[in-house]
Design a protein around this motif. Sequence first.
Motif, mmCIF file in Angstrom:
data_model
loop_
_atom_site.group_PDB
_atom_site.id
_atom_site.type_symbol
_atom_site.label_atom_id
_atom_site.label_comp_id
_atom_site.label_asym_id
_atom_site.label_seq_id
_atom_site.Cartn_x
_atom_site.Cartn_y
_atom_site.Cartn_z
ATOM 1 N N UNK A 97 0.833 -1.199 0.000
ATOM 2 C CA UNK A 97 0.000 0.000 0.000
ATOM 3 C C UNK A 97 0.872 1.256 0.000
ATOM 4 N N UNK A 98 1.935 1.220 0.778
ATOM 5 C CA UNK A 98 2.844 2.368 0.861
ATOM 6 C C UNK A 98 3.529 2.608 -0.483
ATOM 7 N N UNK A 99 3.977 1.527 -1.130
ATOM 8 C CA UNK A 99 4.612 1.668 -2.444
ATOM 9 C C UNK A 99 3.625 2.265 -3.445
ATOM 10 N N UNK A 100 2.385 1.783 -3.428
ATOM 11 C CA UNK A 100 1.367 2.319 -4.330
ATOM 12 C C UNK A 100 1.161 3.815 -4.091
ATOM 13 N N UNK A 101 1.110 4.210 -2.821
ATOM 14 C CA UNK A 101 0.948 5.624 -2.483
ATOM 15 C C UNK A 101 2.110 6.446 -3.031
ATOM 16 N N UNK A 102 3.331 5.936 -2.894
ATOM 17 C CA UNK A 102 4.500 6.667 -3.382
ATOM 18 C C UNK A 102 4.473 6.819 -4.903
ATOM 19 N N UNK A 103 4.038 5.787 -5.613
ATOM 20 C CA UNK A 103 3.947 5.873 -7.071
ATOM 21 C C UNK A 103 2.926 6.922 -7.495
ATOM 22 N N UNK A 104 1.793 6.950 -6.821
ATOM 23 C CA UNK A 104 0.768 7.942 -7.131
ATOM 24 C C UNK A 104 1.265 9.356 -6.828
ATOM 25 N N UNK A 105 1.917 9.515 -5.690
ATOM 26 C CA UNK A 105 2.438 10.832 -5.322
ATOM 27 C C UNK A 105 3.510 11.291 -6.302
ATOM 28 N N UNK A 106 4.403 10.385 -6.676
ATOM 29 C CA UNK A 106 5.467 10.742 -7.614
ATOM 30 C C UNK A 106 4.895 11.228 -8.942
#
Length: 217
Positions: A27-36
């Motif tokens: 979930x954290x990785x997904x959040x980082x990809x969206x934020x990036x």
Amino acid sequence: MNPSETPTQSELDCLGDVPRSTRSASDWVSFQLHREALERFVPRGSRVLEGNAGSGRYTEILHQLGCKVNVLGESLEELESSRARARELGYDGNVEGWARGELTAIGMPDASFDAVVAYGAPLSYALERRDRALAECIRVLRPRGILALDVLSLWGTMHRHLPAILSQDLVQNRAVIRSGNAAAPVLGVGRHCHLFRAAELEAFLRRGGLELLSLSA
């Protein structure tokens, strides 16, 4: 992800739309990809329409980019959650308004926004109306505007819900793989959806007249 990059609890707590008991490194990785994607492609200081904003975790990022945001939500509860978060964290002044509606019928003038953010897989849940939803997103964009969106991927979603998938009839699973259409009980979720293959998504966006800048999973 290297062991030293494992997210801390405070970093996992930024996942406001994900129940605390189920927050994970993925979930954290997904959040980082969206934020990036937002930080890379949405111009600073731009006017943005954010559909399906949830609790507003990405609204906050748009605020940090100096954007003026208009939030579009499907329910009054979703809009109130987004508004409460904005007030609590002090960026409600950067939100021009909260409006109830769907991407299939955006009640905004043509060419109103520099960017449209459609996270939360609204085009997957739009099913046979996804062409309409995409056309509406494009309609409200200014020339050379940016559309940032996500969808449910076929293989990623099936992997994530593999136990539920394996409990289904083989014929039913083959039908999902063939069509990409999944009924709610197949995935153990509350809504029917369409699961995209990467090539299908790219073709869908190019048919709409868009130039693909980045695709990730």
